[in-house]
Design a protein around this motif. Structure first.
Motif, PDB file in Angstrom:
ATOM      1  N   GLU A  94       0.832  -1.206   0.000  1.00 21.63           N
ATOM      2  CA  GLU A  94       0.000   0.000   0.000  1.00 21.63           C
ATOM      3  C   GLU A  94       0.868   1.259   0.000  1.00 21.63           C
ATOM      4  OE1 GLU A  94      -2.564  -0.176   3.344  1.00 21.63           O
ATOM      5  OE2 GLU A  94      -3.539  -2.045   2.741  1.00 21.63           O
ATOM      6  N   VAL A  95       1.889   1.243   0.855  1.00 27.01           N
ATOM      7  CA  VAL A  95       2.773   2.403   0.961  1.00 27.01           C
ATOM      8  C   VAL A  95       3.487   2.653  -0.358  1.00 27.01           C
ATOM      9  CG1 VAL A  95       4.918   3.222   2.028  1.00 27.01           C
ATOM     10  CG2 VAL A  95       3.088   2.265   3.457  1.00 27.01           C
ATOM     11  N   ARG A  96       4.021   1.592  -0.955  1.00 25.57           N
ATOM     12  CA  ARG A  96       4.822   1.756  -2.172  1.00 25.57           C
ATOM     13  C   ARG A  96       3.972   2.070  -3.398  1.00 25.57           C
ATOM     14  NH1 ARG A  96       9.349  -3.064  -1.336  1.00 25.57           N
ATOM     15  NH2 ARG A  96      10.488  -2.016   0.350  1.00 25.57           N
ATOM     16  N   GLN A  97       2.666   1.907  -3.268  1.00 24.50           N
ATOM     17  CA  GLN A  97       1.778   2.290  -4.370  1.00 24.50           C
ATOM     18  C   GLN A  97       0.984   3.556  -4.051  1.00 24.50           C
ATOM     19  OE1 GLN A  97      -0.678  -1.021  -5.513  1.00 24.50           O
ATOM     20  NE2 GLN A  97       0.980  -2.059  -6.569  1.00 24.50           N
ATOM     21  N   ASP A  98       1.339   4.230  -2.985  1.00 24.49           N
ATOM     22  CA  ASP A  98       0.623   5.439  -2.573  1.00 24.49           C
ATOM     23  C   ASP A  98       1.147   6.623  -3.368  1.00 24.49           C
ATOM     24  OD1 ASP A  98      -0.432   7.681  -1.261  1.00 24.49           O
ATOM     25  OD2 ASP A  98      -0.488   6.634   0.671  1.00 24.49           O
ATOM     26  N   ARG A  99       0.359   7.083  -4.313  1.00 25.63           N
ATOM     27  CA  ARG A  99       0.806   8.156  -5.195  1.00 25.63           C
ATOM     28  C   ARG A  99       1.052   9.449  -4.419  1.00 25.63           C
ATOM     29  NH1 ARG A  99       2.383   8.424 -10.784  1.00 25.63           N
ATOM     30  NH2 ARG A  99       3.047  10.592 -10.866  1.00 25.63           N
ATOM     31  N   ARG A 100       0.318   9.648  -3.332  1.00 28.43           N
ATOM     32  CA  ARG A 100       0.527  10.855  -2.525  1.00 28.43           C
ATOM     33  C   ARG A 100       1.945  10.903  -1.983  1.00 28.43           C
ATOM     34  NH1 ARG A 100      -3.206  10.282   2.322  1.00 28.43           N
ATOM     35  NH2 ARG A 100      -2.047   8.311   2.308  1.00 28.43           N
ATOM     36  N   LEU A 101       2.416   9.746  -1.469  1.00 27.54           N
ATOM     37  CA  LEU A 101       3.767   9.691  -0.909  1.00 27.54           C
ATOM     38  C   LEU A 101       4.814   9.849  -2.009  1.00 27.54           C
ATOM     39  CD1 LEU A 101       3.329   6.737   1.624  1.00 27.54           C
ATOM     40  CD2 LEU A 101       3.196   9.192   2.074  1.00 27.54           C
ATOM     41  N   TYR A 102       4.570   9.193  -3.134  1.00 31.50           N
ATOM     42  CA  TYR A 102       5.510   9.291  -4.248  1.00 31.50           C
ATOM     43  C   TYR A 102       5.626  10.746  -4.710  1.00 31.50           C
ATOM     44  CZ  TYR A 102       7.500   8.524  -8.902  1.00 31.50           C
ATOM     45  OH  TYR A 102       8.285   8.558 -10.022  1.00 31.50           O
ATOM     46  N   ASP A 103       4.512  11.414  -4.820  1.00 34.46           N
ATOM     47  CA  ASP A 103       4.554  12.812  -5.255  1.00 34.46           C
ATOM     48  C   ASP A 103       5.282  13.683  -4.237  1.00 34.46           C
ATOM     49  OD1 ASP A 103       3.184  12.169  -7.550  1.00 34.46           O
ATOM     50  OD2 ASP A 103       1.217  12.792  -6.784  1.00 34.46           O
ATOM     51  N   ALA A 104       5.048  13.422  -2.953  1.00 28.00           N
ATOM     52  CA  ALA A 104       5.709  14.222  -1.912  1.00 28.00           C
ATOM     53  C   ALA A 104       7.220  14.032  -1.956  1.00 28.00           C
ATOM     54  CB  ALA A 104       5.164  13.850  -0.543  1.00 28.00           C
ATOM     55  N   VAL A 133       3.810   2.242  -8.723  1.00 30.61           N
ATOM     56  CA  VAL A 133       3.069   3.437  -8.304  1.00 30.61           C
ATOM     57  C   VAL A 133       2.597   4.259  -9.500  1.00 30.61           C
ATOM     58  CG1 VAL A 133       5.100   4.951  -8.135  1.00 30.61           C
ATOM     59  CG2 VAL A 133       3.119   5.358  -6.652  1.00 30.61           C
ATOM     60  N   ASP A 134       3.312   4.206 -10.622  1.00 27.86           N
ATOM     61  CA  ASP A 134       2.974   5.018 -11.784  1.00 27.86           C
ATOM     62  C   ASP A 134       2.097   4.273 -12.792  1.00 27.86           C
ATOM     63  OD1 ASP A 134       4.963   3.225 -12.387  1.00 27.86           O
ATOM     64  OD2 ASP A 134       6.241   4.650 -13.466  1.00 27.86           O
ATOM     65  N   ARG A 135       1.586   3.086 -12.408  1.00 33.44           N
ATOM     66  CA  ARG A 135       0.720   2.323 -13.301  1.00 33.44           C
ATOM     67  C   ARG A 135      -0.744   2.699 -13.057  1.00 33.44           C
ATOM     68  NH1 ARG A 135       4.285  -0.329 -16.917  1.00 33.44           N
ATOM     69  NH2 ARG A 135       6.252   0.238 -15.889  1.00 33.44           N
ATOM     70  N   ASP A 136      -1.618   2.248 -13.956  1.00 33.37           N
ATOM     71  CA  ASP A 136      -3.046   2.556 -13.803  1.00 33.37           C
ATOM     72  C   ASP A 136      -3.634   1.793 -12.615  1.00 33.37           C
ATOM     73  OD1 ASP A 136      -4.385  -0.066 -14.817  1.00 33.37           O
ATOM     74  OD2 ASP A 136      -2.939   0.422 -16.379  1.00 33.37           O
ATOM     75  N   ASP A 137      -4.843   2.168 -12.234  1.00 34.80           N
ATOM     76  CA  ASP A 137      -5.459   1.601 -11.032  1.00 34.80           C
ATOM     77  C   ASP A 137      -5.599   0.086 -11.121  1.00 34.80           C
ATOM     78  OD1 ASP A 137      -5.648   4.125 -10.038  1.00 34.80           O
ATOM     79  OD2 ASP A 137      -7.798   4.373 -10.455  1.00 34.80           O
ATOM     80  N   THR A 138      -6.010  -0.414 -12.277  1.00 33.02           N
ATOM     81  CA  THR A 138      -6.228  -1.854 -12.432  1.00 33.02           C
ATOM     82  C   THR A 138      -4.909  -2.610 -12.279  1.00 33.02           C
ATOM     83  OG1 THR A 138      -8.101  -1.473 -13.904  1.00 33.02           O
ATOM     84  CG2 THR A 138      -7.065  -3.656 -13.977  1.00 33.02           C
ATOM     85  N   THR A 139      -3.854  -2.086 -12.883  1.00 28.43           N
ATOM     86  CA  THR A 139      -2.548  -2.749 -12.799  1.00 28.43           C
ATOM     87  C   THR A 139      -2.017  -2.708 -11.378  1.00 28.43           C
ATOM     88  OG1 THR A 139      -2.064  -2.134 -15.090  1.00 28.43           O
ATOM     89  CG2 THR A 139      -0.194  -2.778 -13.705  1.00 28.43           C
ATOM     90  N   ARG A 140      -2.172  -1.573 -10.720  1.00 27.95           N
ATOM     91  CA  ARG A 140      -1.690  -1.472  -9.336  1.00 27.95           C
ATOM     92  C   ARG A 140      -2.412  -2.477  -8.439  1.00 27.95           C
ATOM     93  NH1 ARG A 140      -2.099   4.084  -9.925  1.00 27.95           N
ATOM     94  NH2 ARG A 140      -3.833   4.168  -8.446  1.00 27.95           N
ATOM     95  N   GLU A 141      -3.712  -2.599  -8.632  1.00 24.19           N
ATOM     96  CA  GLU A 141      -4.467  -3.547  -7.809  1.00 24.19           C
ATOM     97  C   GLU A 141      -4.007  -4.979  -8.068  1.00 24.19           C
ATOM     98  OE1 GLU A 141      -9.095  -4.855  -6.808  1.00 24.19           O
ATOM     99  OE2 GLU A 141      -8.681  -3.224  -8.233  1.00 24.19           O
ATOM    100  N   ARG A 142      -3.762  -5.294  -9.330  1.00 18.74           N
ATOM    101  CA  ARG A 142      -3.299  -6.641  -9.659  1.00 18.74           C
ATOM    102  C   ARG A 142      -1.911  -6.886  -9.063  1.00 18.74           C
ATOM    103  NH1 ARG A 142      -4.437 -11.797 -10.100  1.00 18.74           N
ATOM    104  NH2 ARG A 142      -3.172 -12.912 -11.646  1.00 18.74           N
ATOM    105  N   LEU A 143      -1.040  -5.923  -9.149  1.00 18.01           N
ATOM    106  CA  LEU A 143       0.298  -6.065  -8.562  1.00 18.01           C
ATOM    107  C   LEU A 143       0.218  -6.259  -7.056  1.00 18.01           C
ATOM    108  CD1 LEU A 143       2.202  -3.310 -10.582  1.00 18.01           C
ATOM    109  CD2 LEU A 143       2.774  -5.749 -10.553  1.00 18.01           C
ATOM    110  N   ARG A 144      -0.699  -5.524  -6.425  1.00 20.20           N
ATOM    111  CA  ARG A 144      -0.868  -5.653  -4.982  1.00 20.20           C
ATOM    112  C   ARG A 144      -1.358  -7.054  -4.626  1.00 20.20           C
ATOM    113  NH1 ARG A 144      -3.005  -1.007  -4.545  1.00 20.20           N
ATOM    114  NH2 ARG A 144      -5.207  -1.614  -4.608  1.00 20.20           N
ATOM    115  N   ASP A 145      -2.326  -7.547  -5.361  1.00 17.36           N
ATOM    116  CA  ASP A 145      -2.846  -8.894  -5.093  1.00 17.36           C
ATOM    117  C   ASP A 145      -1.748  -9.948  -5.296  1.00 17.36           C
ATOM    118  OD1 ASP A 145      -5.305  -7.809  -4.552  1.00 17.36           O
ATOM    119  OD2 ASP A 145      -6.174  -8.300  -6.519  1.00 17.36           O
ATOM    120  N   LEU A 146      -0.965  -9.797  -6.342  1.00 18.81           N
ATOM    121  CA  LEU A 146       0.088 -10.771  -6.633  1.00 18.81           C
ATOM    122  C   LEU A 146       1.158 -10.762  -5.549  1.00 18.81           C
ATOM    123  CD1 LEU A 146       0.515 -10.183 -10.475  1.00 18.81           C
ATOM    124  CD2 LEU A 146      -0.445 -12.228  -9.388  1.00 18.81           C
TER     125      LEU A 146
END
Length: 639
Positions: A94-104, A133-146
């Motif tokens: 979750e942290v590594r895919q958090d765009r807010r943190l990446y932008d900060a 973190v820079d992928r689309d929502d669907t890809t990020r969700e799939r990466l998280r599940d994997l």
């Protein structure tokens, strides 16, 4: 002060509460800190310090769950720890895919940062990108599940190995050749048979000394079938998951994704390294293998090949008959308690460390011994030595951090989990203990970083083993061994015997390296090719790389824990890569006086104390005064 553990190992409620406070509470802190970073980015210093706080909390949850899941004697606590580790993995994603943190973090102006802060920021941003973190929502969700499925499967794989303690039932005469203390420790049962298990203290002496070939093969078959068949589909799914994760992120496969953050850099470089080393080891391997087969033919004239289950036995026979080395004679100098005390004394003198035993400190099991570690009068951290096998415990030998040291925040604490005998040890056991203790020293000495990202053994994965492999050299030195290796009468191990041990070590070095090459080929191969039939695929690799015949019907991969561990996965080559560096590091020491402190202290301060704050290649070059090369390794390999 170091973190304190619950007072009683059998207090399940206390350990459950500890896991909640150490894991759940820290994960809550991670989320609060993430929200604070996103809500008030602030100046660069503030953002980076908050990011460091978040990293500390995440590491605190990770390490506690990881250690207790492998070490606690209560299955219920191990299960709770495994669940906590899964929660940590999910939060990490979750942290590594958090765009807010990446932008900060991306908005931080690096111009005013020092080298350490700049390095930390660059690595943090790289971790974000490697998580998608820079992928689309669907890809990020799939990466998280994997990624979460990967963690669950790897935990299950290792638990299946830990729980799968097999045994063979043998007639008493089938223990012929084994040391008296081994035989005494395995009494005859009411049915007239003796039980030998697949735990390390049973298996390795049996493979080495038992004269009964059928018994050796029976035990080895059970040993190499641990985790079979349940782990086969788990490992297959893991390789499929990792390939999909890598391809979603734009890589050809998992080995390229994995190697990107290693010294080696790419799958192609791994394969080239494996092939070059295989060619280099070939002549010595073929020569020594011919010697083994020749000696075996004296007993079994019809056999023209050597089974993997017979290698240890005939290697010690050859060393005894042709080199004059009696491995059982060697064992009597290595009583466990003396070896442990000697290891502490040697590393104390070498690295300027002081160990203070703390019997008052609570631990997770009565076998665990605890020491506070100091240097120059300052407390550096705490270590736990959990060195004997038991049900449900991790079945190999490894370093597990409990607390990652962060300067002015928390002191490092780390544990060794091993499976050593309680009485006399083989010299191989001694070498293993020195090796693993090298990780502890690295974790404690390198645990004074400001940035948690660099604490302890936070170097590139293919350098991590080098400091430990180098420390093995002290377990081969006659003067060092004489300082603690004594027989029952207190007589130190003779220098002549150590010289014979060293000569015997050269025998078989080539085929030992080729076995490691085989394991490295499995590691990169199954992750690159993702075969449907792992057994058949690995059998083909064995025909190409292994100098020995594997036992029919065995499945080494189902107990090969490194394959399931994402930290190694496709990167088992790291042991050989690190070994090349270790031999080069060792070349800087005075081989006539390995306890001379000057070089050792410089090595401690230049390489170990830096943790992961610099690239490993730069650390080595700073210590040696030149870039690393293969000269020392080449000399070692050829004898």
């Amino acid at each position: 002060m170091p973190l304190e553990l619950p007072a009683r190992p059998d207090d399940r409620d206390a350990w459950a509460s500890f896991l909640v406070s150490r894991c759940d509470d820290n994960l809550d802190a991670v989320r609060r800190t993430a929200d604070a970073i996103a809500a008030e980015p602030g100046d660069a210093a503030r953002v980076l310090e908050r990011w460091n706080e978040l990293t500390v909390a995440l590491l605190n949850a990770t390490t506690a769950a990881g250690l207790l899941g492998q070490a606690h004697p209560d299955a219920a606590i191990r299960d709770r720890a495994d669940a906590a580790e899964q929660a940590v993995a999910a939060t990490t994603n979750e942290v590594r895919q958090d765009r807010r943190l990446y932008d900060a973090l991306s908005a931080v102006d690096a111009d005013g940062l020092d080298d350490d802060a700049t390095r930390m920021l660059e690595m943090a941003l790289r971790d974000f990108r490697r998580a998608g973190v820079d992928r689309d929502d669907t890809t990020r969700e799939r990466l998280r599940d994997l990624a979460e499925r990967d963690k669950t499967l790897s935990q299950t794989f290792e638990r299946n190995v830990s729980d799968d303690v097999r045994e063979v039932r043998l007639r008493p005469e089938q223990l012929d050749g084994l040391p008296d203390d081994y035989v005494e420790a395995h009494p005859v049962g009411d049915d007239g048979l003796v039980t030998i298990t697949t735990d390390y203290p049973d298996v390795f002496p049996f493979r080495t000394f038992a004269t009964d070939r059928d018994a050796r093969h029976a035990l080895y078959e059970q040993f190499d079938n641990r985790g079979w068949p349940v782990n086969d589909p788990i490992l297959r799914e893991l390789t499929e998951i990792r390939r999909e994760r890598a391809r979603l992120l734009g890589y050809d496969g998992w080995p390229d994704y994995d190697a990107e953050v290693r010294m080696i850099g790419s799958e192609a470089a791994i394969r080239d390294f494996v092939e070059r080393l295989d060619r280099a080891a070939g002549p010595a391997s073929d020569r020594d293998l011919a010697t083994l087969v020749e000696r075996q033919c004296e007993d079994l004239p019809d056999l023209a090949s050597m089974s993997w289950a017979d290698v240890n036995y005939y290697a010690q026979v050859v060393c005894r008959e042709r080199l004059g080395l009696d491995a059982q004679e060697v064992r009597r100098y290595f009583a466990f308690d003396k070896v442990r005390a000697g290891l502490l004394d040697v590393t104390s003198r070498l690295f300027g460390l002081e160990y203070t035993e703390r019997p008052d400190v609570p631990t997770w099991h009565e076998d665990v011994t605890t020491y506070d570690v100091s240097a120059e009068g300052a407390l550096l951290g705490r270590i736990y030595l959990d060195l004997h096998p038991r049900d449900g415990k991790f079945k190999h030998a490894a370093h597990f951090p409990l607390v990652k040291g962060v300067r002015d925040v928390q002191l490092p604490q780390s544990a060794l989990l091993c499976n050593l005998p309680r009485g006399l040890m083989t010299h191989g056991d001694v070498v293993t203990l020195f090796h693993e203790f090298g990780h502890l020293i690295h974790a404690v000495v390198g645990g004074r970083q400001h940035w948690a990202r660099f604490s302890g053994v936070a170097t590139e994965r293919d350098f991590i083993e080098a400091p430990s492999q180098m420390l093995e050299e002290w377990a081969w030195d006659a003067d060092v061994l004489a300082s603690f290796a004594t027989d029952d009468a207190g007589t130190p191990i003779p220098a002549e015997l150590v010289a014979t041990m060293r000569a015997a070590q050269e025998f078989g070095r080539g085929f030992d390296v080729r076995v490691q090459i085989f394991y490295a080929a499995i590691s990169v191969g199954i992750h690159a090719d993702v075969p449907d039939d792992l057994t058949s695929y690995i059998d083909d690799l064995a025909k190409h790389y292994m100098p020995f015949e594997r036992l029919d019907g065995t499945h080494k991969h189902t107990s090969f824990g490194h394959l399931a561990d994402e930290g190694y996965g496709s990167s088992y080559y790291t042991y050989l890569w690190s070994l090349v560096i270790a031999k080069d590091l060792f070349s800087a020491f005075d081989h006539d006086d390995l306890l001379a402190p000057d070089v050792a202290r410089r090595y401690r301060d230049t390489v170990l104390a830096a943790g992961g704050s610099r690239d490993a290649a730069d650390l080595v070059e700073s210590f040696l005064g030149r870039p690393t090369n293969t000269d020392a390794f080449d000399r070692w390999l050829t004898g």
